[in-house]
Design a protein around this motif. Sequence first.
Motif, PDB file in Angstrom:
ATOM      1  N   THR A 176       0.964  -1.208  -0.018  1.00 16.22           N
ATOM      2  CA  THR A 176       0.079   0.084  -0.053  1.00 16.22           C
ATOM      3  C   THR A 176       0.817   1.167  -0.278  1.00 16.22           C
ATOM      4  OG1 THR A 176      -1.599  -1.174   1.106  1.00 16.22           O
ATOM      5  CG2 THR A 176      -1.563   1.205   1.423  1.00 16.22           C
ATOM      6  N   SER A 178       1.356   5.273  -0.626  1.00 15.57           N
ATOM      7  CA  SER A 178       1.041   6.836  -0.978  1.00 15.57           C
ATOM      8  C   SER A 178       1.833   7.628  -1.843  1.00 15.57           C
ATOM      9  CB  SER A 178       0.724   7.680   0.381  1.00 15.57           C
ATOM     10  OG  SER A 178       0.517   9.082   0.184  1.00 15.57           O
ATOM     11  N   LEU A 225       2.561   4.452 -10.834  1.00 16.63           N
ATOM     12  CA  LEU A 225       1.854   5.154  -9.556  1.00 16.63           C
ATOM     13  C   LEU A 225       1.302   6.360  -9.898  1.00 16.63           C
ATOM     14  CD1 LEU A 225       4.551   4.543  -6.691  1.00 16.63           C
ATOM     15  CD2 LEU A 225       2.670   3.215  -7.282  1.00 16.63           C
ATOM     16  N   LYS A 226       0.182   6.782  -9.234  1.00 11.45           N
ATOM     17  CA  LYS A 226      -0.715   7.797  -9.563  1.00 11.45           C
ATOM     18  C   LYS A 226      -0.845   8.494  -8.236  1.00 11.45           C
ATOM     19  CE  LYS A 226      -4.930   5.504  -9.463  1.00 11.45           C
ATOM     20  NZ  LYS A 226      -6.259   5.133  -9.998  1.00 11.45           N
ATOM     21  N   THR A 229      -3.580   7.122  -2.847  1.00 15.83           N
ATOM     22  CA  THR A 229      -3.052   5.770  -2.005  1.00 15.83           C
ATOM     23  C   THR A 229      -3.326   4.624  -3.047  1.00 15.83           C
ATOM     24  OG1 THR A 229      -3.265   6.576   0.078  1.00 15.83           O
ATOM     25  CG2 THR A 229      -3.446   4.301   0.035  1.00 15.83           C
ATOM     26  N   GLN A 230      -2.719   3.652  -3.346  1.00 16.30           N
ATOM     27  CA  GLN A 230      -2.741   2.583  -4.258  1.00 16.30           C
ATOM     28  C   GLN A 230      -2.205   1.256  -3.867  1.00 16.30           C
ATOM     29  OE1 GLN A 230      -0.740   4.993  -7.439  1.00 16.30           O
ATOM     30  NE2 GLN A 230      -0.661   5.795  -5.441  1.00 16.30           N
ATOM     31  N   ASP A 231      -2.670   0.022  -4.188  1.00 22.21           N
ATOM     32  CA  ASP A 231      -2.177  -0.977  -3.912  1.00 22.21           C
ATOM     33  C   ASP A 231      -1.117  -1.565  -5.157  1.00 22.21           C
ATOM     34  OD1 ASP A 231      -3.080  -1.227  -1.168  1.00 22.21           O
ATOM     35  OD2 ASP A 231      -4.650  -2.560  -1.782  1.00 22.21           O
ATOM     36  N   VAL A 232      -0.132  -2.336  -4.904  1.00 23.68           N
ATOM     37  CA  VAL A 232       0.618  -2.832  -5.801  1.00 23.68           C
ATOM     38  C   VAL A 232       0.847  -4.333  -5.378  1.00 23.68           C
ATOM     39  CG1 VAL A 232       3.058  -2.763  -7.262  1.00 23.68           C
ATOM     40  CG2 VAL A 232       1.632  -0.616  -6.637  1.00 23.68           C
TER      41      VAL A 232
END
Length: 263
Positions: A176, A178, A225-226, A229-232
């Motif tokens: 997760t 940011s 990524l943008k 918050t995102q999951d990779v």
Amino acid sequence: YVTAHEMAHQWWGHQVGAANVQGSQVISESLSQYAALRVVEEKYGEAKLREFLRRELDSYLRGRSSERLEEMPFMRAEGQQYIHYNKGSVVLMALKDAIGAPRMDQNLKNFLEEFRFKANPYPTTLDLVRHLKQDLTDAEQALVDELFSTIQLYDLRLLKVAKKELPNDMLELTLTISAAKMSADGKGVETAVDLAESFEIGAFDQDPDDFAKDTKVLYLQKHPLKTGTQDVVIQVPNTTKYIGVDPLVKKVDRDSGDNIQKL
């Protein structure tokens, strides 16, 4: 590292001088920093660069926080050591990573050959940028302009890591992250800008901040990524002990310490 930097002045500073204008020390000092870091990379391996580039990044951030007049963009650094030494290391290694060492070094060689022992006129960073842009795509040329002509800052954070064991001695990690990007003016006023770029995610078998250890890079790939918050999700060897985003300090991040976690 220090010896390599001073030896590099036999080329950058002795063979290629610079006009007495803004950015002059980029040609002598920043390019010598780049040469020294390439020697470190060749001798000790890519993982060891984190120690050096994180130190350079922290010195740049401290320097800009105490700037009394105005922070110049990289190509216009004016007697500002935190820019032409410290930021220069990060910027030039980031460009090398983006366009590849063969093109980076060929373009620097062409710059050297055009201005070797010439004084009428002396080169400026405009000439350096012109050479660095040779044979680059439009997107790569835009990156050169961004690195040299603007002040950009990132805020990358690895918030949490979830792991799942897989067959064949592998781990599935859900990271997760940011991410944010800011554009700053010379007085330090920041404006948020949209972020949509690729960043390295790296896995290590030991602490990459411990230079004394023979740390191995087990995984190092770029992921988009943008802003936000995102999951990779990635798969790494189960010998992974540390995982991080931009672990080798390719971006001017406001805090590189929150990019890596121990599993």
